[in-house]
Enzyme design. Structure first.
Site, short mmCIF file in Angstrom:
data_model
loop_
_atom_site.label_atom_id
_atom_site.label_comp_id
_atom_site.label_asym_id
_atom_site.label_seq_id
_atom_site.Cartn_x
_atom_site.Cartn_y
_atom_site.Cartn_z
N HIS A 70 -7.24 0.84 -6.53
CA HIS A 70 -7.49 0.10 -5.29
C HIS A 70 -8.24 -1.19 -5.67
CE1 HIS A 70 -7.79 -0.80 -1.18
NE2 HIS A 70 -8.60 0.14 -0.74
N ASP A 113 -16.74 7.98 -1.50
CA ASP A 113 -15.44 7.80 -0.83
C ASP A 113 -15.08 9.16 -0.22
OD1 ASP A 113 -12.88 6.99 -0.07
OD2 ASP A 113 -12.06 6.96 -2.11
N CYS A 133 -16.23 2.62 0.68
CA CYS A 133 -15.09 1.74 0.98
C CYS A 133 -14.65 1.87 2.43
CB CYS A 133 -13.94 2.06 0.03
SG CYS A 133 -13.46 3.79 0.05
N GLN A 171 -10.10 -3.53 -3.11
CA GLN A 171 -11.36 -2.94 -2.64
C GLN A 171 -12.48 -3.25 -3.64
OE1 GLN A 171 -12.16 -1.00 0.25
NE2 GLN A 171 -14.19 -1.49 -0.53
N ARG A 193 0.86 -1.19 0.00
CA ARG A 193 0.00 0.00 0.00
C ARG A 193 0.89 1.23 0.00
NH1 ARG A 193 -5.21 1.94 3.37
NH2 ARG A 193 -6.09 0.50 1.86
N ARG A 222 -13.92 -7.58 2.43
CA ARG A 222 -12.49 -7.43 2.16
C ARG A 222 -11.75 -8.71 2.53
NH1 ARG A 222 -10.14 -2.61 1.71
NH2 ARG A 222 -8.63 -3.92 0.64
N1 CP Z 1 -11.18 0.60 2.43
C1 CP Z 1 -9.90 0.50 2.83
O1 CP Z 1 -8.98 0.27 2.04
O2 CP Z 1 -9.74 0.66 4.15
P1 CP Z 1 -8.36 0.81 4.92
O3 CP Z 1 -7.76 2.14 4.49
O4 CP Z 1 -8.75 0.80 6.37
O5 CP Z 1 -7.46 -0.32 4.55
N1 NVA Z 2 -9.45 7.19 -1.75
C1 NVA Z 2 -9.13 6.81 -0.39
C2 NVA Z 2 -9.45 5.38 -0.17
C3 NVA Z 2 -9.21 4.90 1.23
C4 NVA Z 2 -9.53 3.46 1.42
C5 NVA Z 2 -7.68 7.10 -0.12
O1 NVA Z 2 -6.83 6.82 -0.99
O2 NVA Z 2 -7.36 7.62 0.94
#
Ligand code: CP
Ligand code: NVA
Length: 332
Positions: A137, A233, A277, A140, A110, A316
């Protein structure tokens, strides 16, 4: 099951790494794994497999889903947060990839630049899964598809309206997920946050081949009309904290409230659901919203029976497990 055998050893950087049929099979497999887990069954299909969780950004769901998915199947995870490894400091991405690839059987990454996950995949020699970058993502989106499939029984022909920052990681992955499964995708977003034309054109081509469509619509009420799924989101993604005030100004008309959900025309017959999400900034659930009130979604929508956000969060786990088993497991 046989289609999933082809995923062995492969990485998932964006949903483009899966054929449409492989994507559908993975989601279906996740649904079976969820049912299996409900009966209390745990497997051993990741026994002696070691997974690195290499995270430059915060996470609750992605990290925990990965840890539990691996442990359920006898695998081990090692978490390396932003402060824990030499990545980004003394060690390059390529060197880190070559080291982790010799120690671990797979790497969930990530982070910020999408190029980082591409470099990891190029050098690691083991599957690399994208647990969120600035561009995509995909894990997700797997959970989102599973959640929609559970509610409606199928995906093809449904309409998914995404309201908010129309060109963030979640929006792009959803656009592709919808296109690959024959859904109608509507990106409701102001022109200033419109998705890149080449990415829309590519998704449109895929959608067209599957009986679906992709539209970008500035008017949120028009965009959600007939939608089966309204999705939002956060307005400023991780790493975009400086843009926060501007996003609030641009995106306030796209807040998902009860009036916008009513504009789908599907609430009464149970033909419309709400997804997010997470994490979500709804009324007074955080320091930010205690001060300002709801941002991207109001409490009455977030807490409504048609809101499926916690099933979505649970999914998830099942989709991550399906991905790990297919790419790394002794059986998919
Ligand atoms: N939706 C999602 O990716 O959540 P986190 O940022 O908690 O991993
Ligand atoms: N778009 C958001 C998604 C978080 C799960 C981010 O990148 O912060």
């Amino acid at each position: 099951m046989s289609l999933l055998l082809h995923l062995k050893g492969r990485s998932l950087l964006t949903l483009n790494d899966l054929s449409d049929a492989e994507l559908a099979a993975l989601v279906e497999r996740a649904q079976e794994l969820k049912a299996e887990r409900r009966t209390g069954r745990r497997g051993n299909r990741l026994a002696h497999r070691h997974l690195a969780l290499l995270f430059e950004k915060h996470s609750t769901r992605t990290r925990c889903a990965a840890a539990v998915a691996a442990a359920d199947e006898g695998g081990c995870t090692e978490y390396l947060g932003a402060q824990d490894s030499h990545l980004g400091g003394k060690e390059s991405v390529a060197d880190t990839a070559r080291v982790l690839g010799r120690l671990f059987d797979g790497i969930l990454f990530r982070g910020y630049a999408h190029a980082t996950v591409e470099q990891l995949a190029r050098h690691a020699g083991v599957p690399v899964w994208n647990g969120l970058t600035d561009a995509a993502h995909p894990t997700q989106a797997l959970a989102d598809l599973l959640t929609i499939r559970e509610v409606f029984g199928a995906l093809k022909g449904l309409t998914l309206a995404y309201c908010g920052d129309g060109r963030n990681n979640v929006a792009y992955s959803l656009m592709l997920a919808a296109a690959k499964t024959g859904m109608h995708f509507v990106d409701c977003t102001p022109p200033a946050l419109a998705p890149a034309e080449d990415r829309v054109a590519a998704a449109r081509d895929i959608a067209g081949g599957n009986g679906g469509s992709v539209r970008v619509v500035a008017d949120p009420r028009e965009g959600v009309a007939q939608a089966n799924v309204v999705y939002t989101d956060v307005w400023a993604s991780m790493g975009e904290e400086d843009a926060f005030e501007e996003r609030v100004r641009l995106l306030a008309p796209y807040r998902v409230d009860m009036a916008l959900m009513q504009a789908t025309g599907g609430l009464d017959g149970g033909r419309a659901i709400f997804l997010h999400c997470l994490p979500a900034l709804h009324d007074r659930n955080t320091a930010v919203t205690r001060e300002r009130g709801a941002l991207e979604v109001t409490d009455d929508v977030f807490e409504a029976p048609f809101s499926r956000v916690f099933e979505q969060a649970e999914n998830r786990l099942h989709t991550m497990k399906a991905l790990f088993l297919a790419t790394l497991g002794s059986q998919p």
